[in-house]
Design a protein around this motif. Structure first.
Motif, PDB file in Angstrom:
ATOM      1  N   LEU A 174       5.426  -1.806  -8.873  1.00 31.90           N
ATOM      2  CA  LEU A 174       5.674  -1.010 -10.075  1.00 31.90           C
ATOM      3  C   LEU A 174       4.658  -1.324 -11.161  1.00 31.90           C
ATOM      4  CD1 LEU A 174       7.448   0.980 -11.642  1.00 31.90           C
ATOM      5  CD2 LEU A 174       8.908  -0.947 -12.299  1.00 31.90           C
ATOM      6  N   SER A 175       4.393  -2.605 -11.370  1.00 29.88           N
ATOM      7  CA  SER A 175       3.396  -2.982 -12.375  1.00 29.88           C
ATOM      8  C   SER A 175       2.007  -2.501 -11.980  1.00 29.88           C
ATOM      9  CB  SER A 175       3.403  -4.500 -12.579  1.00 29.88           C
ATOM     10  OG  SER A 175       2.979  -5.181 -11.410  1.00 29.88           O
ATOM     11  N   THR A 176       1.704  -2.525 -10.691  1.00 30.30           N
ATOM     12  CA  THR A 176       0.393  -2.071 -10.212  1.00 30.30           C
ATOM     13  C   THR A 176       0.226  -0.577 -10.424  1.00 30.30           C
ATOM     14  OG1 THR A 176       0.366  -3.824  -8.539  1.00 30.30           O
ATOM     15  CG2 THR A 176      -1.137  -1.980  -8.213  1.00 30.30           C
ATOM     16  N   ILE A 177       1.284   0.194 -10.171  1.00 26.27           N
ATOM     17  CA  ILE A 177       1.225   1.637 -10.413  1.00 26.27           C
ATOM     18  C   ILE A 177       0.911   1.907 -11.882  1.00 26.27           C
ATOM     19  CG2 ILE A 177       2.629   3.747 -10.490  1.00 26.27           C
ATOM     20  CD1 ILE A 177       4.097   2.650  -7.997  1.00 26.27           C
ATOM     21  N   LEU A 193      -8.895  14.794  -5.282  1.00 25.69           N
ATOM     22  CA  LEU A 193      -7.751  14.114  -4.673  1.00 25.69           C
ATOM     23  C   LEU A 193      -8.184  13.237  -3.502  1.00 25.69           C
ATOM     24  CD1 LEU A 193      -5.040  16.938  -4.668  1.00 25.69           C
ATOM     25  CD2 LEU A 193      -4.870  14.726  -5.826  1.00 25.69           C
ATOM     26  N   PHE A 194      -9.116  13.746  -2.705  1.00 24.69           N
ATOM     27  CA  PHE A 194      -9.612  12.976  -1.560  1.00 24.69           C
ATOM     28  C   PHE A 194     -10.292  11.694  -2.034  1.00 24.69           C
ATOM     29  CE2 PHE A 194     -13.065  12.067   1.504  1.00 24.69           C
ATOM     30  CZ  PHE A 194     -12.286  11.804   2.616  1.00 24.69           C
ATOM     31  N   PHE A 195     -11.089  11.806  -3.085  1.00 27.41           N
ATOM     32  CA  PHE A 195     -11.765  10.630  -3.650  1.00 27.41           C
ATOM     33  C   PHE A 195     -10.744   9.623  -4.178  1.00 27.41           C
ATOM     34  CE2 PHE A 195     -13.113   8.654  -7.675  1.00 27.41           C
ATOM     35  CZ  PHE A 195     -14.106   7.809  -7.200  1.00 27.41           C
ATOM     36  N   ILE A 196      -9.757  10.110  -4.926  1.00 29.48           N
ATOM     37  CA  ILE A 196      -8.757   9.232  -5.535  1.00 29.48           C
ATOM     38  C   ILE A 196      -7.927   8.524  -4.469  1.00 29.48           C
ATOM     39  CG2 ILE A 196      -6.536   9.326  -6.749  1.00 29.48           C
ATOM     40  CD1 ILE A 196      -8.893   9.041  -8.597  1.00 29.48           C
ATOM     41  N   VAL A 197      -7.501   9.249  -3.449  1.00 29.95           N
ATOM     42  CA  VAL A 197      -6.683   8.642  -2.396  1.00 29.95           C
ATOM     43  C   VAL A 197      -7.487   7.570  -1.658  1.00 29.95           C
ATOM     44  CG1 VAL A 197      -5.543   9.080  -0.189  1.00 29.95           C
ATOM     45  CG2 VAL A 197      -5.164  10.632  -2.097  1.00 29.95           C
ATOM     46  N   THR A 198      -8.750   7.853  -1.357  1.00 32.74           N
ATOM     47  CA  THR A 198      -9.596   6.877  -0.656  1.00 32.74           C
ATOM     48  C   THR A 198      -9.781   5.613  -1.475  1.00 32.74           C
ATOM     49  OG1 THR A 198     -10.795   8.684   0.447  1.00 32.74           O
ATOM     50  CG2 THR A 198     -11.834   6.519   0.437  1.00 32.74           C
ATOM     51  N   VAL A 199     -10.130   5.775  -2.756  1.00 32.49           N
ATOM     52  CA  VAL A 199     -10.337   4.620  -3.631  1.00 32.49           C
ATOM     53  C   VAL A 199      -9.034   3.847  -3.837  1.00 32.49           C
ATOM     54  CG1 VAL A 199     -10.940   3.936  -5.985  1.00 32.49           C
ATOM     55  CG2 VAL A 199     -12.334   5.624  -4.794  1.00 32.49           C
ATOM     56  N   SER A 200      -7.922   4.577  -3.961  1.00 34.01           N
ATOM     57  CA  SER A 200      -6.632   3.925  -4.178  1.00 34.01           C
ATOM     58  C   SER A 200      -6.228   3.080  -2.976  1.00 34.01           C
ATOM     59  CB  SER A 200      -5.551   4.970  -4.470  1.00 34.01           C
ATOM     60  OG  SER A 200      -5.830   5.673  -5.661  1.00 34.01           O
ATOM     61  N   PHE A 201      -6.471   3.577  -1.778  1.00 33.99           N
ATOM     62  CA  PHE A 201      -6.165   2.796  -0.577  1.00 33.99           C
ATOM     63  C   PHE A 201      -6.981   1.505  -0.554  1.00 33.99           C
ATOM     64  CE2 PHE A 201      -4.030   6.377   1.600  1.00 33.99           C
ATOM     65  CZ  PHE A 201      -3.006   5.666   2.220  1.00 33.99           C
ATOM     66  N   ILE A 202      -8.273   1.608  -0.826  1.00 36.21           N
ATOM     67  CA  ILE A 202      -9.138   0.429  -0.793  1.00 36.21           C
ATOM     68  C   ILE A 202      -8.697  -0.587  -1.847  1.00 36.21           C
ATOM     69  CG2 ILE A 202     -11.499  -0.391  -1.165  1.00 36.21           C
ATOM     70  CD1 ILE A 202     -12.459   2.300  -0.007  1.00 36.21           C
ATOM     71  N   ASN A 203      -8.413  -0.102  -3.062  1.00 29.96           N
ATOM     72  CA  ASN A 203      -7.976  -0.999  -4.137  1.00 29.96           C
ATOM     73  C   ASN A 203      -6.644  -1.668  -3.812  1.00 29.96           C
ATOM     74  OD1 ASN A 203     -10.233  -0.495  -5.693  1.00 29.96           O
ATOM     75  ND2 ASN A 203      -9.269   1.119  -6.896  1.00 29.96           N
ATOM     76  N   ALA A 204      -5.737  -0.912  -3.197  1.00 34.00           N
ATOM     77  CA  ALA A 204      -4.418  -1.477  -2.864  1.00 34.00           C
ATOM     78  C   ALA A 204      -4.548  -2.604  -1.850  1.00 34.00           C
ATOM     79  CB  ALA A 204      -3.504  -0.382  -2.331  1.00 34.00           C
ATOM     80  N   PHE A 205      -5.423  -2.442  -0.861  1.00 37.05           N
ATOM     81  CA  PHE A 205      -5.638  -3.495   0.129  1.00 37.05           C
ATOM     82  C   PHE A 205      -6.264  -4.741  -0.500  1.00 37.05           C
ATOM     83  CE2 PHE A 205      -5.260  -0.187   3.467  1.00 37.05           C
ATOM     84  CZ  PHE A 205      -4.452  -0.866   4.355  1.00 37.05           C
ATOM     85  N   GLN A 206      -6.992  -4.560  -1.610  1.00 36.61           N
ATOM     86  CA  GLN A 206      -7.710  -5.677  -2.223  1.00 36.61           C
ATOM     87  C   GLN A 206      -6.991  -6.264  -3.436  1.00 36.61           C
ATOM     88  OE1 GLN A 206     -11.496  -3.775  -3.020  1.00 36.61           O
ATOM     89  NE2 GLN A 206     -12.336  -4.416  -1.044  1.00 36.61           N
ATOM     90  N   THR A 207      -5.748  -5.893  -3.659  1.00 40.84           N
ATOM     91  CA  THR A 207      -5.006  -6.369  -4.836  1.00 40.84           C
ATOM     92  C   THR A 207      -4.857  -7.888  -4.818  1.00 40.84           C
ATOM     93  OG1 THR A 207      -3.775  -4.298  -5.024  1.00 40.84           O
ATOM     94  CG2 THR A 207      -2.800  -6.249  -6.046  1.00 40.84           C
ATOM     95  N   PHE A 208      -5.143  -8.503  -5.954  1.00 43.58           N
ATOM     96  CA  PHE A 208      -5.046  -9.959  -6.040  1.00 43.58           C
ATOM     97  C   PHE A 208      -4.497 -10.439  -7.385  1.00 43.58           C
ATOM     98  CE2 PHE A 208      -6.910 -13.962  -7.505  1.00 43.58           C
ATOM     99  CZ  PHE A 208      -6.419 -14.837  -6.538  1.00 43.58           C
ATOM    100  N   VAL A 247       0.839  -1.210   0.000  1.00 49.82           N
ATOM    101  CA  VAL A 247       0.000   0.000   0.000  1.00 49.82           C
ATOM    102  C   VAL A 247       0.869   1.253   0.000  1.00 49.82           C
ATOM    103  CG1 VAL A 247      -1.665   1.333   1.358  1.00 49.82           C
ATOM    104  CG2 VAL A 247      -1.971  -1.136   1.085  1.00 49.82           C
ATOM    105  N   LEU A 248       1.914   1.266   0.826  1.00 48.86           N
ATOM    106  CA  LEU A 248       2.799   2.429   0.902  1.00 48.86           C
ATOM    107  C   LEU A 248       3.578   2.635  -0.398  1.00 48.86           C
ATOM    108  CD1 LEU A 248       4.232   2.081   4.525  1.00 48.86           C
ATOM    109  CD2 LEU A 248       2.561   3.749   3.707  1.00 48.86           C
ATOM    110  N   TYR A 249       3.908   1.569  -1.088  1.00 51.01           N
ATOM    111  CA  TYR A 249       4.618   1.693  -2.361  1.00 51.01           C
ATOM    112  C   TYR A 249       3.710   2.247  -3.456  1.00 51.01           C
ATOM    113  CZ  TYR A 249       8.355  -1.319  -0.474  1.00 51.01           C
ATOM    114  OH  TYR A 249       9.371  -1.856   0.272  1.00 51.01           O
ATOM    115  N   THR A 250       2.483   1.755  -3.515  1.00 57.41           N
ATOM    116  CA  THR A 250       1.642   2.024  -4.688  1.00 57.41           C
ATOM    117  C   THR A 250       0.804   3.296  -4.592  1.00 57.41           C
ATOM    118  OG1 THR A 250      -0.083   0.572  -3.780  1.00 57.41           O
ATOM    119  CG2 THR A 250       1.494  -0.410  -5.313  1.00 57.41           C
TER     120      THR A 250
END
Length: 284
Positions: free
Chosen positions: A153-156, A205-220, A68-71
């Protein structure tokens, strides 16, 4: 009453595909199950206490947090940089907007296969680039020191299209008169960026950061295709650990407990974002 009838189809779908699985998962997290996921014996919090002392699960938590911190920060910063460039009124800028957002049109599976070839130790372009600087080949997906960074890196790259497009839309909704007044006042570009662009873009930015955090936790998907949680569990994030416990080890009780912990982790992070981050959002 009429409004409730209109909502009934949506409520039925949410209940069937969202609320029921969530309640069922919470229920199974308190049981020991057979290989089919059928509850056998009530064990209370035993699944949770085992996970919180399990080195494998703690490694999954560490990998998830690092991922999460990387992406998230890099994705948002890079997408904002590209959006600022693409927002300029220049001839042919539409081509660059299409290029920057093109990753949205590719599935996670297809993108992961492309990156798998790029990371290939023998024929991959990543090692070709490394060799240009006189460095030795890197086992990108086989070395625990590089595997998580490589997947990040690929996820970014995969996420950059969506993030870029949303931020570009936010930039184009900012009133141009604000910039015209700033130019008349003779203020610099960087001052406009800090005092006009960022505050007016803060809801996006607030919307993007929130969605990005949720997506990063759910990466599969990319984890499954590129590394399958290895090497030495260095990329075994919580979602992939849930998948392995449920569908490979057939330990549905443990997998359900992990899913519950992940749910509350995402919930806490989201609530903290709304409590701390929303104060700096400018909605005018």
């Amino acid at each position: 009453m009429a409004g409730l009838l209109y909502l009934l189809p949506s409520l039925a779908l949410f209940g069937l595909f969202l609320f029921y699985p969530m309640i069922r998962t919470m229920y199974l997290s308190f049981f020991r199950t057979d290989t089919q996921g059928v509850p056998l014996r009530f064990v209370g919090l035993e699944n949770f206490s085992y996970l919180l002392t399990s080195p494998n699960f703690l490694q999954s938590v560490k990998s998830t947090m690092l991922f999460v911190l990387y992406t998230v920060p890099l994705s948002v910063i890079l997408a904002l940089f590209l959006a600022l460039i693409a927002n300029e009124k220049l001839k042919g800028i539409g081509i660059f907007r299409t290029m920057f957002s093109s990753t949205m049109g590719m599935s996670v599976a297809a993108s992961s296969v492309i990156w798998m070839f790029m990371y290939n130790p023998a024929i991959g372009v990543m090692n070709k680039l490394v060799n240009l600087f006189g460095l030795a080949d890197v086992q990108w997906l086989l070395d625990p020191k590089f595997a998580l960074l490589s997947v990040a890196l690929s996820t970014i790259w995969m996420n950059i299209g969506f993030t870029f497009l949303i931020l570009l839309g936010g930039l184009q909704n900012i009133d141009e008169h604000l910039y015209e007044n700033a130019q008349i006042a003779g203020v610099s570009y960087w001052y406009q960026l800090r005092k006009i662009t960022v505050p007016m873009l803060s809801p996006t930015l607030f919307f993007i950061v929130t969605v990005s955090f949720i997506n990063a936790f759910q990466t599969f998907g990319q984890i499954d295709i590129l590394t399958k949680g290895g090497p030495i569990d260095s990329t075994n994030v919580i979602v992939y650990s849930i998948y392995k416990d449920a569908f490979i080890n057939y330990n549905v009780g443990s997998a359900s407990a992990q899913a519950v912990l992940l749910f509350f982790c995402i919930l806490i992070v989201t609530v903290l974002q709304f409590k701390l981050g929303e104060r700096k959002v400018h909605y005018q």
